[in-house]
Design an enzyme around this catalytic site. Structure first.
Site, PDB file in Angstrom:
ATOM      1  CE1 TYR A 237       3.950  -9.622  -0.950  1.00 13.34           C
ATOM      2  CE2 TYR A 237       2.205  -9.738   0.688  1.00 13.34           C
ATOM      3  CZ  TYR A 237       2.639  -9.876  -0.613  1.00 13.34           C
ATOM      4  OH  TYR A 237       1.749 -10.260  -1.581  1.00 13.34           O
ATOM      5  CG  HIS A 285       3.444 -15.157   1.621  1.00 20.07           C
ATOM      6  ND1 HIS A 285       3.608 -13.794   1.707  1.00 20.07           N
ATOM      7  CD2 HIS A 285       2.347 -15.372   0.861  1.00 20.07           C
ATOM      8  CE1 HIS A 285       2.617 -13.209   1.045  1.00 20.07           C
ATOM      9  NE2 HIS A 285       1.842 -14.144   0.518  1.00 20.07           N
TER      10      HIS A 285
END
Ligand code: C5P
Length: 309
Positions: A237, A285
Site C-alpha cells: 500500500y 512500500h
C-alpha cells in the site's frame, strides 16, 4: 495549475540564462536567485488541469476524509484490515471508530475558509535530500505546509522552513502536536484509534497531542483508492508520504513537493537523524514506483517536484 507552473518554467529559463551569462557567479548565489524568483511568482489563479489522464485519476477519488463509520463498506474494510495486521472483525472496527469519533469528533474542514483563488500547498517529506537544499523560505511561502511524522523544523529551518499548518501522523511515527497544527491522522490498524484516544485523553499526563488540536481522519476508502488507482494494485500500500501527495492533489489548488527520495543506498533516510536501519530500503512500500509517479506528475505539470539539488 498551469499559471504558476508556466511562471516557474519561466523561472527555470531565467535560471539557465543566468548560468550562461553570469558564469562568474558562484552556484550558491544562482540557486538563491532561482528561489527568490519562484517565491515572487506564488500568486494568482491556478485552476486545476483536469483534462489529462492524471486529472481523471484525481477525479476518481472518494471523499478522502472519514466522517461517519457507515461510509465504510465491508469490501473496503477487507482490503484495509490486513495492511498492518488488524485481527478484529468489522463489528469491532465499527465500534472502535464510533467510540473514537465520540471522544475526538472528526473535523471535516481541513482548511480555513479562504477567498483566495489559489491555495498553494507544500508537501514536505522527510528525505535526507532536504539537507543543504535551502528550500526553507520557499516552503514557508505556501498557504498550507503539510509535514509528516517526526519531520521537525527546529535546527533545520534554512532547509525545511518553520511553518507547519498540518501534520500527517500515525502512532509509530508520532511526535508532539500543538494546537496551532491540524492533525491529519492516518489510521493503518484498529489499534491506532485506541492509541489516539489514549494520547488525547485529558487525564494522560504525557499527552503528545495538545487538547484542542483539530483531528481529521484519512478514510480507508481513500487509502484503497491510492493503491488501486495510483499504484495499479501492485506492491505494498502507499507510503504515508505518497498518500499525502495524492491527497493534496485532491484538496489543494497548487501542489509543490519537497523532501522525497531514497538515499544512495536505497534507504528512506531522514534529514533529522543519522540513519540506523541499513538495508531497510523503503520498507513495505514501492519507493521507486512512488518516486516515478512524482516525476510523471511533475512532467505533466500537475505538481512541481523539488528534487535533491
Ligand atoms: O520516514 P517517514 O515515513 O517519516 O517519512 C515520511 C514520508 O516521506 C515517507 O512515507 C515517504 O513517502 C517519504 N520519504 C521519502 N524519502 C525518504 C524519507 C521519506 O520519499 N528518504
Amino acid at each position: 495549475m498551469p499559471f504558476l507552473l508556466r511562471k516557474l518554467k519561466t523561472g527555470f529559463l531565467f535560471y539557465q540564462v543566468c548560468i550562461i551569462s553570469i558564469g562568474g557567479l558562484s552556484l550558491y548565489s544562482m540557486s538563491m536567485t532561482l528561489r527568490s524568483f519562484q517565491i515572487e511568482e506564488f500568486s494568482g489563479e491556478c485552476p486545476k488541469d483536469v483534462d489529462s489522464l492524471f486529472g481523471k485519476m484525481i477525479n476518481e477519488s472518494p471523499k478522502p476524509f472519514f466522517s461517519r463509520i457507515d461510509t465504510v463498506s465491508e469490501e473496503v474494510f477487507k482490503w484495509w484490515k490486513p495492511i498492518q495486521g488488524s485481527k478484529e472483525n468489522f463489528t469491532y472496527y465499527k465500534m472502535t471508530v464510533e467510540k473514537t469519533f465520540q471522544m475526538i469528533p472528526p473535523t471535516l474542514e481541513v482548511f480555513k475558509p479562504s477567498t483566495d483563488s489559489c491555495r498553494t500547498c507544500a508537501v514536505v517529506g522527510n528525505s535526507g535530500h532536504l539537507l543543504g537544499s535551502r528550500y526553507g523560505r520557499l516552503i514557508d511561502f505556501h498557504d498550507v505546509v503539510i509535514r509528516m511524522n517526526r519531520g521537525i523544523t527546529k535546527g533545520y529551518e534554512t532547509d525545511v522552513g518553520t511553518k507547519t499548518t498540518h501534520r500527517v501522523m500515525y502512532p509509530e511515527s508520532a511526535t508532539q502536536v500543538d494546537n496551532t497544527t491540524h492533525l491529519l491522522f492516518f489510521p493503518y490498524k484498529i489499534r491506532d484509534y485506541e492509541w489516539l484516544r489514549k494520547v488525547m485523553n485529558p487525564e494522560n499526563a504525557n499527552k503528545r497531542i495538545s487538547q484542542g488540536v483539530k483531528v481529521t481522519y484519512l478514510s480507508p476508502a481513500f487509502m484503497k483508492y491510492v493503491y488501486d488507482v495510483w499504484l495499479g494494485k501492485k506492491g505494498g500500500y502507499g507510503s504515508t508520504g505518497f498518500m499525502t501527495v495524492i491527497l493534496s492533489l485532491v484538496i489543494c489548488d497548487e501542489v509543490n513537493v519537497f523532501g522525497f527520495g531514497a538515499d544512495g543506498d536505497g534507504n528512506w533516510s531522514h534529514y533529522f537523524e543519522k540513519f540506523r536501519f541499513k538495508g531497510l530500503g523503503t520498507g513495505l512500500h514501492s519507493g521507486k514506483r512512488e518516486y516515478m509517479t512524482y516525476e510523471h506528475l511533475h512532467e505533466a505539470k500537475i505538481i512541481r517536484f523539488f528534487k535533491k539539488l
